[in-house]
Design a protein around this motif. Structure first.
Motif, PDB file in Angstrom:
ATOM      1  N   THR A   1       0.784  -1.157   0.002  1.00 21.85           N
ATOM      2  CA  THR A   1       0.043  -0.163   0.004  1.00 21.85           C
ATOM      3  C   THR A   1       0.849   1.154  -0.001  1.00 21.85           C
ATOM      4  N   VAL A   2       1.926   1.259   0.549  1.00 23.89           N
ATOM      5  CA  VAL A   2       2.924   2.422   0.507  1.00 23.89           C
ATOM      6  C   VAL A   2       3.292   2.636  -0.562  1.00 23.89           C
ATOM      7  N   ILE A   3       3.261   1.935  -1.919  1.00 27.79           N
ATOM      8  CA  ILE A   3       3.903   2.243  -3.305  1.00 27.79           C
ATOM      9  C   ILE A   3       2.967   3.509  -3.846  1.00 27.79           C
ATOM     10  N   PRO A   4       1.726   3.069  -4.017  1.00 24.45           N
ATOM     11  CA  PRO A   4       0.678   3.847  -4.560  1.00 24.45           C
ATOM     12  C   PRO A   4       0.459   5.264  -3.627  1.00 24.45           C
ATOM     13  N   TRP A   5       0.503   5.136  -2.501  1.00 27.26           N
ATOM     14  CA  TRP A   5       0.360   6.416  -1.616  1.00 27.26           C
ATOM     15  C   TRP A   5       1.638   7.288  -1.738  1.00 27.26           C
ATOM     16  N   THR A   6       2.629   6.863  -1.782  1.00 26.32           N
ATOM     17  CA  THR A   6       3.835   7.611  -1.881  1.00 26.32           C
ATOM     18  C   THR A   6       3.633   8.403  -3.279  1.00 26.32           C
ATOM     19  N   LEU A   7       3.440   7.698  -4.428  1.00 29.42           N
ATOM     20  CA  LEU A   7       3.363   8.432  -5.661  1.00 29.42           C
ATOM     21  C   LEU A   7       2.250   9.499  -5.411  1.00 29.42           C
ATOM     22  N   ALA A   8       1.178   9.214  -4.842  1.00 28.02           N
ATOM     23  CA  ALA A   8      -0.230   9.990  -4.709  1.00 28.02           C
ATOM     24  C   ALA A   8       0.649  11.494  -3.878  1.00 28.02           C
ATOM     25  N   VAL A   9       1.315  11.069  -2.812  1.00 25.64           N
ATOM     26  CA  VAL A   9       1.840  12.125  -1.985  1.00 25.64           C
ATOM     27  C   VAL A   9       2.837  12.980  -2.882  1.00 25.64           C
TER      28      VAL A   9
END
Length: 244
Positions: free
Chosen positions: A14-22
């Protein structure tokens, strides 16, 4: 062990797509939009902590938090686990600025996200420069409505250990004229320091009443904060402090 491995995979995936979003959201002001995007990932992790690990979270004293869009606060908490760094942002009505060592910015994905948020990252090798940076950036953030959160013990400690409470947080609060909100966390019973296998159970977070800082001596003020936190830890996690 199976639950712990599954939870780790949940965080990694989950951290990968959220990092991209941030990273994407942080390209446009206001920067608080990136913060709330990051908090949405924290909530996903906490959901996994509840459902996968079987950790239930008991929060006390939410009504003690200052109210108002421009209210300032310095949050001072004991530090037992990674869990409180993920949980506390999901409980707060304001953006938070953590004070943390600069090396964390090198952690893949998680550190990259933190670099795009308005935080206070310091060089621990120079205490004088670190303190100046905390004062300058902390006052700026508090003035714009961001709350500053610090762990005055400096590092995670096992259950039942006190450690030394440093005064950087109280010095910032006194200089900025912001109240201190003391927080006691008993999270290591389920998510211990440097132990991979997490345990199901109940962890408790207790938020104390704000303590005014105006005109106070930082050392005496930190002593008051320490006394409250340590007494509250013995109340919410008595098993960690067996009677002598």
């Amino acid at each position: 062990m199976f639950r712990s491995v599954l939870h780790l995979l949940w965080m990694v995936v989950t951290v990968i797509p959220w990092t991209l979003a941030v990273l994407l959201v942080s390209l446009w002001p206001p920067r608080t939009r990136a913060w709330w995007t990051a908090v949405s990932w924290f909530r996903v992790v906490i959901w996994g902590t509840r459902k996968i690990l079987g950790v239930q979270i008991n929060v006390l004293g939410l009504s003690n938090l200052p109210v108002g869009q421009t209210s300032a606060a310095v949050l001072l908490s004991n530090h037992q686990s990674t869990l409180e760094t993920l949980l506390l942002p999901t409980l707060m009505p304001h953006p938070l600025a953590f004070v943390f060592k600069r090396e964390l910015l090198k952690v893949p994905f998680f550190g990259w996200s933190m670099a795009r948020l308005d935080m206070i990252h310091i060089n621990r090798e120079s205490r004088t420069e670190a303190m100046k940076h905390i004062m300058a950036q902390g006052c700026r953030l508090l003035a714009q409505g961001t709350w500053v959160i610090m762990f005055p013990q400096g590092t995670r400690l096992p259950r039942g250990e006190n450690g030394t409470y440093q005064t950087a947080g109280t010095r910032l609060a006194v200089q900025a004229g912001a109240p201190i909100v003391p927080i006691a966390v008993a999270t290591a019973r389920c998510w211990p320091k440097e132990v991979f296998t997490k345990q199901p159970g109940v962890v408790t977070v207790s938020i104390g009443a704000p303590i005014e800082s105006a005109g106070r001596d930082p050392k005496a003020l930190m002593r008051e904060v320490e006394v409250w936190i340590e007494a509250e830890l013995r109340r919410i996690d008595p098993e960690a402090y067996p009677a002598v």
